[in-house]
Design a protein around this motif. Sequence first.
Motif, PDB file in Angstrom:
ATOM      1  N   LEU A  17      -0.270  33.017 -30.379  1.00  0.00           N
ATOM      2  CA  LEU A  17       0.878  32.630 -31.185  1.00  0.00           C
ATOM      3  C   LEU A  17       2.185  32.802 -30.410  1.00  0.00           C
ATOM      4  O   LEU A  17       3.083  31.957 -30.491  1.00  0.00           O
ATOM      5  CB  LEU A  17       0.922  33.464 -32.473  1.00  0.00           C
ATOM      6  CG  LEU A  17      -0.080  33.073 -33.558  1.00  0.00           C
ATOM      7  CD1 LEU A  17      -0.132  34.152 -34.638  1.00  0.00           C
ATOM      8  CD2 LEU A  17       0.268  31.723 -34.175  1.00  0.00           C
ATOM      9  N   LEU A  18       2.310  33.884 -29.664  1.00  0.00           N
ATOM     10  CA  LEU A  18       3.538  34.103 -28.894  1.00  0.00           C
ATOM     11  C   LEU A  18       3.790  32.964 -27.914  1.00  0.00           C
ATOM     12  O   LEU A  18       4.916  32.466 -27.797  1.00  0.00           O
ATOM     13  CB  LEU A  18       3.453  35.434 -28.148  1.00  0.00           C
ATOM     14  CG  LEU A  18       4.626  35.749 -27.208  1.00  0.00           C
ATOM     15  CD1 LEU A  18       5.948  35.778 -27.967  1.00  0.00           C
ATOM     16  CD2 LEU A  18       4.392  37.061 -26.469  1.00  0.00           C
ATOM     17  N   ASP A  19       2.753  32.525 -27.209  1.00  0.00           N
ATOM     18  CA  ASP A  19       2.934  31.443 -26.236  1.00  0.00           C
ATOM     19  C   ASP A  19       3.304  30.139 -26.921  1.00  0.00           C
ATOM     20  O   ASP A  19       4.082  29.338 -26.374  1.00  0.00           O
ATOM     21  CB  ASP A  19       1.657  31.255 -25.415  1.00  0.00           C
ATOM     22  CG  ASP A  19       1.454  32.377 -24.400  1.00  0.00           C
ATOM     23  OD1 ASP A  19       2.414  33.131 -24.163  1.00  0.00           O
ATOM     24  OD2 ASP A  19       0.339  32.506 -23.875  1.00  0.00           O
ATOM     25  N   ARG A  20       2.771  29.897 -28.108  1.00  0.00           N
ATOM     26  CA  ARG A  20       3.125  28.682 -28.834  1.00  0.00           C
ATOM     27  C   ARG A  20       4.616  28.684 -29.169  1.00  0.00           C
ATOM     28  O   ARG A  20       5.296  27.658 -29.079  1.00  0.00           O
ATOM     29  CB  ARG A  20       2.280  28.554 -30.114  1.00  0.00           C
ATOM     30  CG  ARG A  20       0.794  28.373 -29.868  1.00  0.00           C
ATOM     31  CD  ARG A  20       0.039  28.193 -31.191  1.00  0.00           C
ATOM     32  NE  ARG A  20       0.322  26.897 -31.777  1.00  0.00           N
ATOM     33  CZ  ARG A  20      -0.400  25.794 -31.556  1.00  0.00           C
ATOM     34  NH1 ARG A  20      -1.443  25.835 -30.747  1.00  0.00           N
ATOM     35  NH2 ARG A  20      -0.075  24.668 -32.140  1.00  0.00           N
ATOM     36  N   VAL A  21       5.138  29.840 -29.558  1.00  0.00           N
ATOM     37  CA  VAL A  21       6.565  29.942 -29.884  1.00  0.00           C
ATOM     38  C   VAL A  21       7.408  29.794 -28.625  1.00  0.00           C
ATOM     39  O   VAL A  21       8.419  29.072 -28.612  1.00  0.00           O
ATOM     40  CB  VAL A  21       6.858  31.280 -30.599  1.00  0.00           C
ATOM     41  CG1 VAL A  21       8.365  31.491 -30.760  1.00  0.00           C
ATOM     42  CG2 VAL A  21       6.177  31.299 -31.974  1.00  0.00           C
ATOM     43  N   LEU A  22       7.020  30.448 -27.542  1.00  0.00           N
ATOM     44  CA  LEU A  22       7.784  30.362 -26.294  1.00  0.00           C
ATOM     45  C   LEU A  22       7.854  28.932 -25.776  1.00  0.00           C
ATOM     46  O   LEU A  22       8.845  28.538 -25.144  1.00  0.00           O
ATOM     47  CB  LEU A  22       7.161  31.268 -25.235  1.00  0.00           C
ATOM     48  CG  LEU A  22       7.274  32.775 -25.474  1.00  0.00           C
ATOM     49  CD1 LEU A  22       6.513  33.540 -24.397  1.00  0.00           C
ATOM     50  CD2 LEU A  22       8.734  33.210 -25.507  1.00  0.00           C
ATOM     51  N   ALA A  23       6.831  28.136 -26.045  1.00  0.00           N
ATOM     52  CA  ALA A  23       6.811  26.754 -25.555  1.00  0.00           C
ATOM     53  C   ALA A  23       7.862  25.884 -26.224  1.00  0.00           C
ATOM     54  O   ALA A  23       8.184  24.807 -25.719  1.00  0.00           O
ATOM     55  CB  ALA A  23       5.426  26.153 -25.769  1.00  0.00           C
ATOM     56  N   THR A  24       8.420  26.318 -27.341  1.00  0.00           N
ATOM     57  CA  THR A  24       9.399  25.490 -28.056  1.00  0.00           C
ATOM     58  C   THR A  24      10.811  25.644 -27.514  1.00  0.00           C
ATOM     59  O   THR A  24      11.703  24.886 -27.879  1.00  0.00           O
ATOM     60  CB  THR A  24       9.418  25.842 -29.563  1.00  0.00           C
ATOM     61  OG1 THR A  24       9.914  27.180 -29.738  1.00  0.00           O
ATOM     62  CG2 THR A  24       8.025  25.728 -30.169  1.00  0.00           C
ATOM     63  N   CYS A  25      11.034  26.608 -26.634  1.00  0.00           N
ATOM     64  CA  CYS A  25      12.400  26.846 -26.140  1.00  0.00           C
ATOM     65  C   CYS A  25      12.385  27.127 -24.638  1.00  0.00           C
ATOM     66  O   CYS A  25      12.912  28.157 -24.194  1.00  0.00           O
ATOM     67  CB  CYS A  25      13.038  28.013 -26.894  1.00  0.00           C
ATOM     68  SG  CYS A  25      12.013  29.515 -26.949  1.00  0.00           S
ATOM     69  N   PRO A  26      11.810  26.222 -23.834  1.00  0.00           N
ATOM     70  CA  PRO A  26      11.662  26.492 -22.402  1.00  0.00           C
ATOM     71  C   PRO A  26      12.968  26.525 -21.631  1.00  0.00           C
ATOM     72  O   PRO A  26      13.028  27.083 -20.536  1.00  0.00           O
ATOM     73  CB  PRO A  26      10.778  25.329 -21.923  1.00  0.00           C
ATOM     74  CG  PRO A  26      11.067  24.218 -22.883  1.00  0.00           C
ATOM     75  CD  PRO A  26      11.286  24.892 -24.206  1.00  0.00           C
ATOM     76  N   ASP A  27      14.033  25.921 -22.182  1.00  0.00           N
ATOM     77  CA  ASP A  27      15.292  25.845 -21.451  1.00  0.00           C
ATOM     78  C   ASP A  27      16.284  26.935 -21.850  1.00  0.00           C
ATOM     79  O   ASP A  27      17.459  26.874 -21.471  1.00  0.00           O
ATOM     80  CB  ASP A  27      15.924  24.464 -21.616  1.00  0.00           C
ATOM     81  CG  ASP A  27      16.050  24.035 -23.070  1.00  0.00           C
ATOM     82  OD1 ASP A  27      15.531  24.768 -23.947  1.00  0.00           O
ATOM     83  OD2 ASP A  27      16.654  22.987 -23.329  1.00  0.00           O
ATOM     84  N   ALA A  28      15.845  27.938 -22.591  1.00  0.00           N
ATOM     85  CA  ALA A  28      16.718  29.069 -22.893  1.00  0.00           C
ATOM     86  C   ALA A  28      17.095  29.778 -21.592  1.00  0.00           C
ATOM     87  O   ALA A  28      16.259  29.952 -20.698  1.00  0.00           O
ATOM     88  CB  ALA A  28      16.023  30.040 -23.841  1.00  0.00           C
ATOM     89  N   ALA A  29      18.346  30.171 -21.476  1.00  0.00           N
ATOM     90  CA  ALA A  29      18.792  30.852 -20.260  1.00  0.00           C
ATOM     91  C   ALA A  29      18.089  32.198 -20.106  1.00  0.00           C
ATOM     92  O   ALA A  29      17.614  32.555 -19.029  1.00  0.00           O
ATOM     93  CB  ALA A  29      20.306  31.035 -20.296  1.00  0.00           C
TER      94      ALA A  29
END
Length: 334
Positions: free
Chosen positions: A35-47
Amino acid sequence: MNDLTDYDTIVLAGGAARRLGGADKPSLSVGGRPLLDRVLATCPDAAITVVVGPRRPATRAVVHALEDPPGGGPLAALDAGLRHTTAPTVLVLSADLPFLTAATVRSLLEAATRTGAAATPGGGAAPHEGSAPHDGHAPHNGGVAAAEGRAPRDGRALHDGAMLQDASGRDQPLVAAYRAEPLRRELARVRAEHGTLAGLPLRALMAGLLLERLPDATTTASFDCDTWEDISAARARIREHGNVLDEWITAVKAELGIELDVDTTALLDLARDAAHGVARPAAPLTTFLIGYAAGQQGRDVQELTDRAAALANRWAAEGAADTDAAGAETKPAE
């Protein structure tokens, strides 16, 4: 750098997950991915991306933080994450959102950074009587406390961010984008009023923020996994006919560490042509060779797909012509 790329992300990945029997919820798999990786994939361009909670593997570089005290609740976790951020906008997400998408994240960032967006105090439906918010979810309160005494400036509404609101009218403050300055201000206010952030609900913070609400009419992006029934429902939805191929391709790309737009329809048509016109095993082999050629030569996948499809059709046409010719030769004379 613009407002949509100048943002940091805080993912709240702590909590006791009591309704899951104490399982490590962010590590639970849905569609083959934690689940964590699924969430991280939605905001790859965060600084900067801060994951607050026990340290665990992630698919990309993140900053790890821990709330004080550990297990101190969502406000303590948010404060711990915010200390590592510098961007003017902060995306705040829980780590149990299997169907959150990059498009929803963009919509939240756009709404949070629009200088002319109207934040409507009291807008939206109230929660059903007796309904309890999910892990840290705040019931809809409209930000009335923040609205009192605050006037528009230069004809534009003052607002402090944007969050999703699910189909039942409940606010989702852990699927939201906030302006960092008012978020820090309100955390300081709550700490001053209560002497601590530990154990306090999110509504103590939300009361001081004026937020735009984006409707999640189907409660898809805001669907969270609090129970084993939720996990089972998410896994079943992943495998539904209309979703399974896109979900599978996304999972494979994440596993292989590649980012590539895939024309699923074109590749499936090619696989069909290869299977019917050549031989069934030719289908997976052909699509593999296209991927290999694209990677080795830097070629366009669509161009390679078109060329291989034309080859398969020529191959099939030759076979049909030979069959017709053989039939004509063996046909008895009348």
